[in-house]
Design an enzyme around this catalytic site. Sequence first.
Site, mmCIF file in Angstrom:
data_model
loop_
_atom_site.group_PDB
_atom_site.id
_atom_site.type_symbol
_atom_site.label_atom_id
_atom_site.label_comp_id
_atom_site.label_asym_id
_atom_site.label_seq_id
_atom_site.Cartn_x
_atom_site.Cartn_y
_atom_site.Cartn_z
ATOM 1 N N GLY A 57 -94.670 65.113 2.378
ATOM 2 C CA GLY A 57 -94.615 63.836 3.100
ATOM 3 C C GLY A 57 -93.887 62.781 2.287
ATOM 4 N N GLU A 60 -99.512 65.829 9.962
ATOM 5 C CA GLU A 60 -98.168 66.316 10.302
ATOM 6 C C GLU A 60 -98.057 67.734 10.868
ATOM 7 O OE1 GLU A 60 -98.840 64.974 7.187
ATOM 8 O OE2 GLU A 60 -97.960 63.003 7.513
ATOM 9 N N ASP A 72 -109.401 64.924 -1.156
ATOM 10 C CA ASP A 72 -110.664 64.188 -1.068
ATOM 11 C C ASP A 72 -111.481 64.881 0.009
ATOM 12 O OD1 ASP A 72 -108.348 62.894 0.481
ATOM 13 O OD2 ASP A 72 -110.085 62.196 1.615
#
Length: 240
Positions: free
Chosen positions: A20, A181, A204
């Site tokens: 990204g 995405e 996370d």
Amino acid sequence: MSTHIGAAPDQIAPAVLMPGDPYRARWIAETFLEDPVQYNDVRGMLGYTGTYAGVRVSAQGSGMGQPSLAIYAHELFSDYDVETIIRVGTCGGLSERVGVRDVVLGVAASTDSAMNRARFGDVTFAPAADFELARIAASVGEERLLPVVAGGLFSADQFYSPAPEVTSTLAGYGVLGIEMEAAALYTLAAQFGRRALALCTVSDHLVTGEETSAQERQETFEDMVVMALETIVRMDGRSS
Ligand code: HPA
């Protein structure tokens, strides 16, 4: 040249790693590729081509979210004849089957995006990874003793979710990680008849609250990028 990528047609390799973050594309090129050449800086969405183990590979940033990724993936498939895109990203953990630093191999990608409603109307298309690519990536991960877990991703339109209960419902259906995405990438690969896969390290965890340090994130990401590159090398050996 395509609308958003300022490269000549032969400047982009048939296999592309797609993070990204465009700075990650630069980092991949500078760390792993021999003789990397930058072919794009339009809108700062950096793209590079070099070789890895003798195979030409490109690294192209996608930006965040499906609309941004779709612009780059569409142009790579339609204007540059790219055969394979492997997204290398991060995801939030949703299931207790994954912990931070694991690599989610995205077999399928659910989404709350309207993009596929615009394409398919009332039909709910099932965006899925290319099976061969997924199978080879899984073997590479196993051989390299990486903590790879294969399963579903949720490609959400909003990082700051206004409806966390939807995410919980998906977690209840075994979805492993949330990112932004993969569903668009899989849909475009299907449209153009090409191969795609999303690999996401768990940065996370939305359920356990576990987090990784910046250094841990970098190390895990590095292992996953090597896994993606080795997958490309093995796919290249098969198709030639
Ligand atoms: N949501 C969406 N994308 C993400 C997340 C998240 O919690 N973590 C990493 N990418």
